[in-house]
Scaffold this motif. Structure first.
Motif, mmCIF file in Angstrom:
data_model
loop_
_atom_site.group_PDB
_atom_site.id
_atom_site.type_symbol
_atom_site.label_atom_id
_atom_site.label_comp_id
_atom_site.label_asym_id
_atom_site.label_seq_id
_atom_site.Cartn_x
_atom_site.Cartn_y
_atom_site.Cartn_z
ATOM 1 N N THR A 2 0.823 -1.194 0.000
ATOM 2 C CA THR A 2 0.000 0.000 0.000
ATOM 3 C C THR A 2 0.872 1.264 0.000
ATOM 4 O O THR A 2 2.070 1.234 0.306
ATOM 5 N N ILE A 3 0.207 2.384 -0.340
ATOM 6 C CA ILE A 3 0.920 3.666 -0.375
ATOM 7 C C ILE A 3 1.405 4.055 1.021
ATOM 8 O O ILE A 3 2.518 4.580 1.185
ATOM 9 N N ASP A 4 0.570 3.784 2.054
ATOM 10 C CA ASP A 4 0.974 4.113 3.415
ATOM 11 C C ASP A 4 2.227 3.351 3.831
ATOM 12 O O ASP A 4 3.116 3.912 4.484
ATOM 13 N N ARG A 5 2.298 2.084 3.448
ATOM 14 C CA ARG A 5 3.469 1.284 3.805
ATOM 15 C C ARG A 5 4.722 1.790 3.084
ATOM 16 O O ARG A 5 5.809 1.859 3.661
ATOM 17 N N ILE A 6 4.559 2.175 1.800
ATOM 18 C CA ILE A 6 5.685 2.718 1.039
ATOM 19 C C ILE A 6 6.175 4.017 1.678
ATOM 20 O O ILE A 6 7.387 4.245 1.821
ATOM 21 N N GLN A 7 5.228 4.866 2.072
ATOM 22 C CA GLN A 7 5.617 6.129 2.713
ATOM 23 C C GLN A 7 6.311 5.884 4.048
ATOM 24 O O GLN A 7 7.278 6.592 4.389
ATOM 25 N N ARG A 8 5.823 4.871 4.787
ATOM 26 C CA ARG A 8 6.442 4.564 6.069
ATOM 27 C C ARG A 8 7.867 4.050 5.876
ATOM 28 O O ARG A 8 8.790 4.457 6.594
ATOM 29 N N GLY A 10 9.806 4.633 3.263
ATOM 30 C CA GLY A 10 10.600 5.759 2.790
ATOM 31 C C GLY A 10 10.996 6.699 3.920
ATOM 32 O O GLY A 10 12.127 7.201 3.963
ATOM 33 N N GLY A 11 10.075 6.916 4.855
ATOM 34 C CA GLY A 11 10.384 7.765 5.998
ATOM 35 C C GLY A 11 11.469 7.170 6.876
ATOM 36 O O GLY A 11 12.372 7.884 7.335
ATOM 37 N N HIS A 12 11.405 5.844 7.092
ATOM 38 C CA HIS A 12 12.432 5.180 7.900
ATOM 39 C C HIS A 12 13.796 5.220 7.202
ATOM 40 O O HIS A 12 14.833 5.407 7.866
#
Length: 270
Positions: A2-8, A10-12
């Motif tokens: 999901t997009i949320d997981r990708i963003q998470r 990427g943030g890490h």
């Protein structure tokens, strides 16, 4: 994915990269200090073979124990004094009402805007008159009142439940007892975070000790000058002493890590 997981993720990754950039200079400091003197200019990422010759050279040239002890006493004395005065002042400004309260508070905060160089000469003349030059007390005394510390603690006390203070007064407790038995225990995270910041500021101070202390190696920051000269800088011993100077602050942060985290978290809560 999901997009949320990708963003998470990427943030890490971004935070991890920033953490590496922040830690790398400290790593290179210790890596350089552990190289052999003939390898001091090497760009190899790992110092091998390990050598403690730089630490031995530093200990032979300066009194490391005395430098670290004096620096710790100066930083701790300054931080504790600022915490105590800021706690008493912020307690009065936040939980009491008295004439000209706001004007006095603005005057306290206004001292924060006065550059250190303006008060440097008057402080030096006063210390000279009192015979406190070339002493750790002369380094500590002019730093005891911190407008920043008062401002930060007052913000925490403004959010303190006034009902607890009123209930303690109904029970017959005095102002001094309320401060130390009710207010301070609830401010421990904020005091720990602020205390560490004040300690680091005192530990890293260079200009004022250089003015007050006539001995060139009275504190660590001045002792580092012993390895810098017109004939060239001794980078190995210099990095060794600088690395030792980092350890007390790192150890103090490890000990107070939980309280510091709680202090920063609570500061954002209303």
């Amino acid at each position: 994915m999901t997009i949320d997981r990708i963003q998470r993720i990427g943030g890490h990754v971004l935070l991890g990269g920033l953490a590496v950039l922040a830690v790398f200079p400290i790593y290179w400091l210790f890596a350089t200090s552990l190289r052999r003197p003939e390898d001091i200019g090497s760009l190899a990422p790992l110092p091998w073979p390990l050598s403690f010759a730089n630490y031995a050279d530093a200990a032979a040239k300066v009194e490391l124990t005395r430098l670290l002890t004096n620096t710790f006493l100066a930083a701790a004395g300054s931080a504790i004094g600022q915490l105590l005065i800021a706690l008493l002042a912020s307690y009065a400004f936040a939980l009491y009402s008295f004439p000209f309260q706001r004007l006095l508070y603005l005057a306290f905060v206004g001292t924060w805007l006065v550059p250190f160089h303006v008060t440097m000469l008057p402080n030096y003349l006063l210390l000279n008159r009192f015979g406190l030059l070339d002493t750790l007390a002369g380094v500590i005394l002019p730093t005891l009142c911190s407008a920043l510390a008062i401002l930060l603690l007052r913000q925490h006390l403004e959010a303190f439940p006034k009902e607890l203070v009123d209930a303690a007064r109904v029970d017959g407790r005095g102002s001094w007892a309320i401060l130390w038995t009710i207010v301070v225990p609830n401010l421990r995270p904020a005091l720990a975070a602020l205390g560490l910041l004040l300690f680091i500021n005192g530990w890293n101070e260079y200009l004022w000790p250089a003015i007050v202390l006539r001995r060139s190696n009275a504190v660590v920051q001045l002792g580092l000058r012993s390895f810098m000269g017109t004939e060239g800088d001794q980078w190995g011993p210099l990095m060794a002493v600088a690395g030792l100077a980092c350890l007390p602050v790192l150890l103090l942060y490890v000990v107070l890590q939980r309280q510091i985290t709680d202090g920063f978290v609570r500061s954002g809560l209303k």
